[in-house]
Design an enzyme around this catalytic site. Structure first.
Site, mmCIF file in Angstrom:
data_model
loop_
_atom_site.group_PDB
_atom_site.id
_atom_site.type_symbol
_atom_site.label_atom_id
_atom_site.label_comp_id
_atom_site.label_asym_id
_atom_site.label_seq_id
_atom_site.Cartn_x
_atom_site.Cartn_y
_atom_site.Cartn_z
ATOM 1 N N GLU A 173 -1.352 8.117 -20.740
ATOM 2 C CA GLU A 173 -2.666 7.884 -20.020
ATOM 3 C C GLU A 173 -3.698 8.244 -21.023
ATOM 4 O OE1 GLU A 173 -4.829 6.693 -16.069
ATOM 5 O OE2 GLU A 173 -4.576 8.699 -16.758
ATOM 6 N N HIS A 202 23.153 17.109 -16.130
ATOM 7 C CA HIS A 202 24.147 16.679 -15.227
ATOM 8 C C HIS A 202 23.882 15.179 -14.755
ATOM 9 C CE1 HIS A 202 25.735 20.260 -14.838
ATOM 10 N NE2 HIS A 202 25.092 20.638 -15.403
ATOM 11 N N LYS A 259 -6.974 -2.285 -11.232
ATOM 12 C CA LYS A 259 -7.798 -1.975 -10.385
ATOM 13 C C LYS A 259 -8.850 -2.428 -9.345
ATOM 14 C CE LYS A 259 -8.949 2.818 -11.927
ATOM 15 N NZ LYS A 259 -9.610 3.793 -12.551
HETATM 16 O O1 PA5 Z 1 -7.353 10.898 -16.213
HETATM 17 C C1 PA5 Z 1 -7.913 9.838 -15.789
HETATM 18 O O2 PA5 Z 1 -9.282 9.668 -16.030
HETATM 19 C C2 PA5 Z 1 -7.301 9.128 -14.349
HETATM 20 O O3 PA5 Z 1 -6.346 9.834 -14.566
HETATM 21 C C3 PA5 Z 1 -8.411 9.434 -13.227
HETATM 22 O O4 PA5 Z 1 -8.075 11.144 -13.159
HETATM 23 C C4 PA5 Z 1 -7.441 9.039 -11.809
HETATM 24 O O5 PA5 Z 1 -7.995 7.633 -11.886
HETATM 25 C C5 PA5 Z 1 -8.746 9.373 -10.771
HETATM 26 O O6 PA5 Z 1 -9.748 9.440 -11.057
HETATM 27 P P1 PA5 Z 1 -11.049 9.477 -10.156
HETATM 28 O O7 PA5 Z 1 -10.809 11.147 -10.451
HETATM 29 O O8 PA5 Z 1 -11.932 9.310 -10.478
HETATM 30 O O9 PA5 Z 1 -10.706 9.465 -8.766
#
Ligand code: PA5
Length: 457
Positions: free
Chosen positions: A284, A313, A427
């Site tokens: 990410e 394996h 989203k």
């Molecule tokens: O790293 C990030 O920003 C994302 O993976 C968030 O952690 C994830 O989308 C969850 O977001 P939130 O804490 O607002 O629910």
């Protein structure tokens, strides 16, 4: 405490087509130091907060105190959160207490950790059926305070726990978002995520520390390891600064040798949760369409998690003979909590007699070194992080080092490692499909895709 051996990425060992020469590495060191300086500026001006987390003794004390107050009143900690709001807790639990199937009986002294991240309805129902609402402490975690998965699961859990509202803690942003509003209204125990700490960099903030303290992990030791590593990660000397050294190796292998996949290969079940945490961090943070100047780059190395020796394996055939597009990062453990002594037998059967009298610790180490050697033979670059042990100090240091490595890699690639614009559209389309007010235009956009799909031949 943690060492990096990057020798097996050298062209001398894996050939010029797949490896980097020591001259190339030396010539790039100045670039790595510029990346360090650029990131240090972001840390000092407060735009990125994770390097400071282990030093926040007051927050750590508050969380430890809360855990001490609550101890004995629950046998299960139920985390409701997803992505960066869930994976850190799993990495810590798995790292320190081992994977769930081997954790032993769950009691008030040794509470179970249940993480409700996915919105699979059968998984959620089975999890609820396995917990007692009178003995469960719920920790709802969302930085934004409005993530669809977390909000919807939390509504279910909140109703399930009914009169147990005294046993809900909320980890979110102070003064912002719908979870903040609800937590204030219903008086959940609040903990705050600093604004400048993104989800995937938040394991050493209350996001990871609240669940960790509630299951008995020693936060001070975690922080001690992470602090020592932070000092190391600010050093310009690449022999000392293993996060910068590792980032440089991956940057060279990705940009010069097209190693577009990094396989994180822990030889330890305790580090399996950390491999999944790392997968999110690397993916990410580094998978980006544009660089900081706005130029289209579509960069990022795809992280894959594999478990040694199990995946020898399963995956290693592909890794040795398939496309040579990967770099392997082994995670080794110097000393395991148990040696796994193999009884000495004289059965007259070579396969048994050869291994009797030795230990699983020796075998897992031999298998990792043998796999690394076989990879060299096949021209597959690899490197190894070795943790002397897997305990709070080493895990705290390792997690912090990985975050620094990711930040340095972001600087080397010239991208913003701290945003995630690519996940926004899906989203919004989901909100449109679920009928959320203000998202009608995304419902229409989704319907347009559906019409396009119908016409496609
Ligand atoms: O790293 C990030 O920003 C994302 O993976 C968030 O952690 C994830 O989308 C969850 O977001 P939130 O804490 O607002 O629910």
């Amino acid at each position: 405490m943690i060492q990096l051996d990057h020798k097996n990425i050298l062209a001398d060992l894996v050939g010029n087509a797949n490896g980097i020469t020591s001259g190339e590495i030396q010539r790039s060191e100045a670039r790595a130091r510029r990346a360090l300086t650029a990131f240090r500026k972001r840390s000092e001006d407060g735009s990125v907060g994770f390097p400071h987390l282990p030093f926040q003794a007051e927050v750590i004390n508050q969380i430890q105190q809360y855990a001490a107050e609550m101890r004995g009143s629950y046998d299960t900690v139920c985390v409701v959160g997803i992505g960066g709001s869930a994976l850190g807790a799993w990495a810590l639990d798995c790292g320190i207490r081992g994977p769930h199937p081997v954790q032993g009986a769950f009691t008030a002294e040794h509470p179970r950790l249940v993480i409700l991240d996915n919105v699979d309805p059968s998984f959620t129902q089975s999890a609820l059926d396995s917990m007692d609402p009178r003995k469960t402490l719920v920790v709802v975690i969302a930085k934004s305070g409005g993530t669809a998965e977390t909000v919807s699961t939390f509504l279910i859990v909140r109703e399930w726990i009914k009169n147990g509202r005294g046993r809900i803690a909320a980890v979110t942003t102070d003064g912002k978002g719908d979870l903040f509003e609800l937590a204030s209204r219903e008086k959940y125990r609040p903990f705050w995520i600093p604004e400048n700490v993104g989800g995937r960099f938040s394991v050493l903030s209350p996001v990871g520390l609240v669940p960790a303290a509630l299951i008995g992990i020693d936060l001070r030791k975690l922080a001690r390891g992470a602090m020592a590593m932070t000092h190391r990660c600010w050093q310009p000397d690449l022999d000392e600064n293993i996060a910068l050294r590792a980032a440089l190796c991956h940057w060279l292998l990705w940009t010069r040798k097209a190693k577009s996949i990094q396989v994180a290969f822990p030889y330890s079940n305790h580090l399996w949760g950390t491999a999944f945490w790392f997968r999110q961090l690397w993916a990410e943070s580094l998978g980006k369409a544009a660089d900081r100047a706005g130029k289209t780059v579509h960069t990022g190395q795809t992280p894959v998690a594999a478990l040694g020796t199990t995946d020898q394996h399963s995956q290693v055939q592909l890794y040795i003979e398939g496309p040579n597009d990967k770099v392997f990062t082994f995670w080794a453990v110097g000393r395991f909590a148990a040696a796994g002594k193999i009884p000495r037998e004289r059965l007259g059967l070579e396969a048994f007699d050869a291994l009797g009298g030795q230990s699983l610790a020796k075998l897992i180490d031999a298998e990792r070194r043998a796999t690394a050697a076989a990879m060299l033979e096949a021209g597959r670059p690899n490197c190894t992080f070795t943790l002397d042990r897997v305990d709070e100090e080493h895990l705290g240091a390792f997690l912090q080092m990985m975050e620094f490595q990711t930040a340095f890699m972001g600087e080397l690639l010239g991208i913003d490692a701290f945003d995630q614009p690519g996940v926004e559209l899906a989203k919004k389309l989901t909100y449109g499909l679920m009928g959320r007010k203000g998202f009608e235009k995304y419902r229409r956009q989704f319907d347009a895709y559906e019409r396009k799909r119908t016409r496609a031949r």
